[in-house]
Design an enzyme around this catalytic site. Structure first.
Site, PDB file in Angstrom:
ATOM      1  N   LYS A  81       1.010  -1.297   0.003  1.00 12.06           N
ATOM      2  CA  LYS A  81       0.089  -0.054  -0.195  1.00 12.06           C
ATOM      3  C   LYS A  81       0.185   1.478  -0.420  1.00 12.06           C
ATOM      4  O   LYS A  81       0.545   1.806  -0.474  1.00 12.06           O
ATOM      5  CB  LYS A  81      -1.067  -0.127   1.077  1.00 12.06           C
ATOM      6  CG  LYS A  81      -2.413  -0.866   0.771  1.00 12.06           C
ATOM      7  CD  LYS A  81      -3.125  -1.065   1.949  1.00 12.06           C
ATOM      8  CE  LYS A  81      -4.285  -2.275   2.179  1.00 12.06           C
ATOM      9  NZ  LYS A  81      -4.805  -2.159   3.337  1.00 12.06           N
ATOM     10  N   GLY A 105      -3.578  -0.420  17.884  1.00 14.92           N
ATOM     11  CA  GLY A 105      -2.381  -0.973  16.899  1.00 14.92           C
ATOM     12  C   GLY A 105      -2.473   0.682  16.429  1.00 14.92           C
ATOM     13  O   GLY A 105      -3.079   1.431  16.126  1.00 14.92           O
ATOM     14  N   ALA A 106      -1.136   0.465  15.235  1.00 13.53           N
ATOM     15  CA  ALA A 106      -1.008   1.665  14.637  1.00 13.53           C
ATOM     16  C   ALA A 106      -0.414   2.290  13.685  1.00 13.53           C
ATOM     17  O   ALA A 106       0.831   2.619  13.040  1.00 13.53           O
ATOM     18  CB  ALA A 106      -0.154   2.188  16.133  1.00 13.53           C
ATOM     19  N   GLY A 124      -0.624   0.820   8.874  1.00 21.40           N
ATOM     20  CA  GLY A 124      -1.317   1.255   8.374  1.00 21.40           C
ATOM     21  C   GLY A 124      -2.673   0.785   7.962  1.00 21.40           C
ATOM     22  O   GLY A 124      -3.125   2.241   7.690  1.00 21.40           O
ATOM     23  N   ASN A 146      -0.388   1.281  20.687  1.00 20.79           N
ATOM     24  CA  ASN A 146      -0.026   0.673  20.024  1.00 20.79           C
ATOM     25  C   ASN A 146       1.282  -0.351  21.105  1.00 20.79           C
ATOM     26  O   ASN A 146       2.007   0.407  22.057  1.00 20.79           O
ATOM     27  CB  ASN A 146       0.410   1.350  19.225  1.00 20.79           C
ATOM     28  CG  ASN A 146       1.392   0.326  17.792  1.00 20.79           C
ATOM     29  OD1 ASN A 146       0.779  -0.929  17.500  1.00 20.79           O
ATOM     30  ND2 ASN A 146       2.593   0.926  17.640  1.00 20.79           N
ATOM     31  N   THR A 153       4.404  -0.471  20.249  1.00 24.11           N
ATOM     32  CA  THR A 153       5.743   0.455  20.281  1.00 24.11           C
ATOM     33  C   THR A 153       4.589   1.979  20.050  1.00 24.11           C
ATOM     34  O   THR A 153       3.732   2.484  19.714  1.00 24.11           O
ATOM     35  CB  THR A 153       6.071   0.255  18.987  1.00 24.11           C
ATOM     36  OG1 THR A 153       6.128  -1.546  18.217  1.00 24.11           O
ATOM     37  CG2 THR A 153       7.078   1.392  18.649  1.00 24.11           C
ATOM     38  N   TYR A 194     -10.510 -10.946  10.198  1.00 27.98           N
ATOM     39  CA  TYR A 194     -11.670 -11.704  10.012  1.00 27.98           C
ATOM     40  C   TYR A 194     -11.594 -12.969   9.572  1.00 27.98           C
ATOM     41  O   TYR A 194      -9.745 -13.163   8.861  1.00 27.98           O
ATOM     42  CB  TYR A 194     -12.523 -11.156   9.291  1.00 27.98           C
ATOM     43  CG  TYR A 194     -11.626 -11.224   7.618  1.00 27.98           C
ATOM     44  CD1 TYR A 194     -11.644 -12.068   6.725  1.00 27.98           C
ATOM     45  CD2 TYR A 194     -11.542 -10.350   7.559  1.00 27.98           C
ATOM     46  CE1 TYR A 194     -11.356 -11.748   5.577  1.00 27.98           C
ATOM     47  CE2 TYR A 194     -11.065  -9.652   6.464  1.00 27.98           C
ATOM     48  CZ  TYR A 194     -10.736 -10.631   5.387  1.00 27.98           C
ATOM     49  OH  TYR A 194     -10.141 -10.815   4.440  1.00 27.98           O
TER      50      TYR A 194
END
Ligand code: NDP
Length: 269
Positions: free
Chosen positions: A65, A126-127, A129, A150, A152, A215
């Protein structure tokens, strides 16, 4: 016949061809949609080859991406914000437009599920994409605040800084989560390996729900966590997958497909 594809590595697991083929049948569009396995050092070449072979547009999934973002001559505002592109579209003048439909896919699915967003307190785990892609569309729904937690911590703080002009966003480490939440989104890649992010006790409002961007068959580890917390509902990202595909299809074909039928078929598989 107009050609489309999805680039990724791995790519054999992608459900995009079946989703887009069903959209095309519904809307009587004559298209062919394929999968293309690209290698990390030849993504740009693979895109050029696809265009030369008559490609009209493409989806892009992990890990390309960011590379797709760098290739585009024009970007939608949400792709520019995400710094990642999941939809490529060759416009009438031949220029390459990049869009990111992940965030609008998530928001459309949350609305379909009846999950309130305005004035809500949202925790995002989460952090990476995917989280970068969903932040602008989520903030456009005017939540009260978003906390990004996150593994990190510095990545969460950086992300929060990058989006601070759009609303109340804070970045913390996974063990520093404080405050009560109405919606908990899992945007980590942990479910992909059957893991649950290591979480402290999280305060949840009585109406709180959870949503895993991942999922699979059966409940993800994060959905199981939500169940164990006694949350009202614990959703997964299959609806987001279908809605982000629909937004790409609409960009390419200027026609809105019906997502409900495609989603129920996927869930029944
Ligand atoms: P990235 O690789 O860009 O980011 C991964 C994130 O997960 C990072 O924040 C990383 O933390 C964190 N992480 C990974 N493993 C663990 C773990 N064991 N415990 C805690 N945190 C962990 O991935 P993406 O953002 O591209 O994808 C994230 C998820 O979103 C995937 O499951 C993907 O399938 C899903 N997704 C779903 C879509 C849909 O349509 N339903 C669309 C796009 C993505 P750190 O920074 O510390 O490494």
């Amino acid at each position: 016949m107009d050609r489309y594809t999805v680039f990724g590595n791995p790519i054999s697991q992608s459900k995009s061809p079946q989703i887009h083929q069903q959209f095309a049948e519904q809307t009587q569009q004559s298209i062919h949609y394929d999968r293309t396995l690209a290698e990390p050092d030849n993504f740009a070449e693979a895109v050029t080859q696809f265009r030369l072979a008559g490609g009209c547009g493409a989806n892009v999934t992990a890990p390309f991406k960011q590379q797709a973002f760098a290739l585009c001559q024009q970007l939608t505002e949400r792709a520019r914000r995400a710094e990642a592109v999941n939809t490529l579209y060759w416009q009438a003048d031949g220029s390459l437009l990049g869009d990111n439909t992940d965030g609008i896919g998530l928001v459309t699915d949350l609305i379909r599920l009846g999950v309130a967003l305005a004035d809500q307190r949202i925790l995002i785990l989460g952090a990476g994409g995917a989280v970068r892609g969903i932040l602008a569309p989520l903030l456009a729904q005017q939540p009260q605040r978003i906390v990004i937690a996150n593994r990190t911590e510095s990545t969460a703080q950086q992300l929060a800084n990058d989006f601070a002009d759009l609303g109340s966003v804070q970045g913390v480490g996974l063990q520093q989560i404080v405050g009560e939440f109405d919606l908990v989104l899992n945007g980590t890649a942990a479910s992909l390996t059957g893991e649950l992010p290591s979480l402290p006790k999280i305060a949840l409002s009585p109406q709180a729900v959870s949503y895993d961007l991942s999922y699979g068959t059966g409940l993800t580890p994060f959905q199981q966590w939500g169940q164990a917390q006694g949350l009202n509902a614990n959703y997964n990202g299959i609806g987001m997958l279908v809605e982000q595909a629909a937004a790409s299809f609409q960009l390419w074909r200027q026609i809105q497909p019906d997502t409900a039928t495609v989603l129920s078929r996927l869930i029944a598989e």
